[in-house]
Design a protein around this motif. Structure first.
Motif, short mmCIF file in Angstrom:
data_model
loop_
_atom_site.label_atom_id
_atom_site.label_comp_id
_atom_site.label_asym_id
_atom_site.label_seq_id
_atom_site.Cartn_x
_atom_site.Cartn_y
_atom_site.Cartn_z
N LYS A 1 0.86 -1.33 0.19
CA LYS A 1 0.03 0.02 -0.08
C LYS A 1 0.64 1.17 0.15
N HIS B 1 2.55 1.87 -3.13
CA HIS B 1 1.51 2.20 -4.28
C HIS B 1 1.21 3.75 -4.07
N MET B 2 1.21 4.12 -2.85
CA MET B 2 0.98 5.51 -2.73
C MET B 2 2.27 6.62 -3.12
N ALA C 1 2.01 6.73 -6.75
CA ALA C 1 1.12 7.60 -7.44
C ALA C 1 1.86 9.37 -7.27
N THR C 2 2.38 9.34 -6.05
CA THR C 2 2.83 10.83 -5.88
C THR C 2 4.23 10.80 -6.82
N ARG D 1 2.94 11.50 -10.41
CA ARG D 1 2.73 13.04 -10.94
C ARG D 1 3.44 13.86 -10.52
N LEU D 2 4.58 13.77 -9.54
CA LEU D 2 5.41 14.91 -8.98
C LEU D 2 6.34 14.91 -10.23
N PHE E 1 7.56 3.80 0.85
CA PHE E 1 6.90 4.97 0.11
C PHE E 1 8.00 5.21 -1.04
#
Lengths: 181, 156
Positions: free
Chosen positions: B33, B36-37, B40-41, B44-45, B119
């Protein structure tokens, strides 16, 4: 080196974006984990509370704000903290006659900068984490909440007009003495 | 700068949420999880960060971008050492990784360190995915607060 460093972007802005995007992925994950949007709201508020507990230490060390003598002082400090940590200056207003209730209004909400909520999430209080942050930092028995209808209506306004996507309002109302329910 | 503190705090909350929050999850699921966060960050970043830069010459050039610019943006320092075997494996050494720098050094919390790296693994993988490199990123800690990230590029 084939390449000069080309970080023309303002580093301050970039780290704000990093925070916004990280927060976005976190909310997306919460929505995936919980079926009920209300649970997401609650979880966000809890996280905000935990952040607030750490934040107040950081704020006291960094800004040396001094003692608060009344609620107006507290409101000032909240305003100062928002400026320091989110880079936006909220306006403080709507004082109740008894001086024990006020509103913190963010003209621009950095958390919602890249956000568009889908239809099934309309009851999601996206920035609920902010509501969670305020009680521990203000050390008062305060109930902070984001009025849902307001957020919703503003969001609907936003959806109609893509142009104004940078103007996302959120509204925090702080009421003293309502914490024991 | 104060905004950095917010990123640290939100990351701490994300970690504590996936490991303790709600129902008890298996360690693997929690890590995935977080990863995955991060993905996604990062995805986009990097799109926003590289908006005004030119095309990267090759894979190594992209890795250099990750080690220098991206790391400075996110972690306020450069990667201390980048190694590669020129066959798609890159190892990034960070001698004082920001998320680990708040932790006590020594062996006591070593077992928890990987939680604070998941992360970032995702973040790097997301950035590389958006720059056109498909890869697997793993992290390793032997001595806090240093750590290394291994990037294995998938070809074909």
């Amino acid at each position: 080196m084939s390449r000069q460093s080309m970080r023309s972007n303002d580093p301050k802005k970039v780290s704000g974006e990093l925070f916004t995007l990280t927060y976005g992925s976190l909310v997306a994950q919460l929505l995936k984990d919980y079926e009920n949007v209300d649970d997401v709201n609650r979880q966000l508020e809890r996280m905000g509370y935990n952040i607030g507990m750490r934040l107040i230490e950081d704020f006291l060390a960094r800004a040396n704000p001094g003692r608060c003598y009344d609620l107006r002082d507290t409101a000032d400090k909240i305003q100062q903290a928002f400026k320091l940590y989110l880079g936006v200056s909220p306006s403080i207003g709507s004082w109740s006659p008894g001086g024990d209730e006020f509103s913190v209004v963010l003209e621009t909400n950095p958390l919602a900068e890249f956000v568009e909520l889908p239809d099934h999430c309309l009851s999601l209080r996206y920035s609920n984490i902010l509501a969670g942050v305020i009680p521990p930092i203000s050390h008062l028995r305060i109930l902070a909440h984001l009025p849902r209808e307001r957020w919703k209506s503003l969001l609907t306004g936003l959806r109609k007009d893509i142009e104004c996507s940078s103007i996302v309002y959120s509204h925090l109302e702080v009421e003293k003495g309502m914490f024991n329910e | 700068m104060a905004e950095e503190a917010m990123f640290d705090f939100i990351h701490m909350e994300a970690v504590s949420y996936v490991f303790q929050g709600g129902e008890k999850l298996a360690e693997d699921e929690a890590v995935s999880k977080l990863e995955h966060m991060g993905f996604a960050t990062g995805y986009r970043l990097v799109e926003r960060l590289t908006r005004e830069s030119g095309r990267y010459k090759d894979e190594l050039d992209i890795m250099k971008y990750i080690c220098k610019d991206l790391w400075v943006t996110v972690y306020k320092k450069q990667i201390d050492n980048l190694r590669t075997n020129h066959q798609g494996v890159y190892v990034l050494h960070d001698n004082r990784f920001r998320f680990l720098s708040h932790m006590a050094t020594g062996k006591q919390y070593l077992q928890y360190a990987p939680r604070y790296l998941a992360f970032t693994c995702g973040l790097v993988r997301g950035c590389l995915a958006n720059l056109g490199v498909t890869c697997v990123v793993t992290a390793e800690v032997t001595q806090l607060p240093a750590c290394k990230f291994q990037i294995q590029v998938q070809r074909g």
